[in-house]
Design an enzyme around this catalytic site. Structure first.
Site, PDB file in Angstrom:
ATOM      1  N   CYS A 101       0.821  -1.202   0.000  1.00  0.00           N
ATOM      2  CA  CYS A 101       0.000   0.000   0.000  1.00  0.00           C
ATOM      3  C   CYS A 101       0.864   1.265   0.000  1.00  0.00           C
ATOM      4  O   CYS A 101       1.558   1.534  -0.973  1.00  0.00           O
ATOM      5  CB  CYS A 101      -0.971  -0.049   1.183  1.00  0.00           C
ATOM      6  N   HIS A 102       0.854   2.052   1.069  1.00  0.00           N
ATOM      7  CA  HIS A 102       1.646   3.279   1.161  1.00  0.00           C
ATOM      8  C   HIS A 102       3.062   3.029   1.689  1.00  0.00           C
ATOM      9  O   HIS A 102       3.879   3.943   1.730  1.00  0.00           O
ATOM     10  CB  HIS A 102       0.946   4.304   2.059  1.00  0.00           C
TER      11      HIS A 102
END
Length: 173
Positions: free
Chosen positions: A107-108
């Protein structure tokens, strides 16, 4: 079986991106270890809603890459954003990538990889909003559920967790 470091900041961790790979490595016989810049507890989230608090096992300043078989970087927006401002966490990530051992980021979490300056010339995926950041840091960004480039394993979001965990376990042998 090996010890697997899960590096997180004090808060903003996407709960499922920590707990699902944690369970996968535990079920495979490995020992997951929660590592953070500070001792105490960390706050996980279900997107923007606070979820479980979990106890920190080790402080990043007190551990070495040599103690672990792999590194997992869970996402959430605030988690990697905070990690990339912590010099010891960034150095740990940089050293881990240089070791050749598996480093899995979802994800991030690739924001921390960018800060560690380890993405240049590598193929990664991430949450879509990071694609420009990754490209600007010299990475080749792809939109697929998992991207493996040498020892870097990346995925886009919680929907990709089965493929992410499978790729991590495959890298661990």
């Amino acid at each position: 079986m090996g010890r697997i470091a899960f590096l997180v900041a004090a808060e903003g961790i996407e709960r499922v991106e920590l707990t699902e790979p944690w369970k996968a490595v535990e079920d495979a016989g490995h020992e997951p270890v929660l590592v953070s810049p500070d001792s105490g507890e960390v706050q996980t989230f279900n997107h923007l809603t606070a979820a479980d608090k979990l106890p920190v096992d080790e402080v990043v300043a007190d551990v070495s890459v040599d103690e672990f078989a792999a590194l997992v970087l869970p996402g959430g927006v605030a988690n990697p954003d905070a990690l990339r401002t912590d010099a010891k966490a960034v150095a740990f990530v940089k050293d881990f990538v240089a070791s050749g051992k598996p480093v899995a980021a979802i994800c991030h979490a690739p924001w921390t990889l960018i800060e560690a300056d380890v993405v240049r010339g590598r193929t990664l995926t991430s949450w879509p909003s990071l694609q420009t950041d990754l490209r600007n840091a010299g990475a080749n960004w792809v939109d697929q559920e998992v991207a493996t480039d040498e020892n870097l394993i990346t995925s886009r979001n919680p929907d990709d967790l089965p493929a992410f965990s499978e790729a991590l376990l495959k890298a661990l042998g």
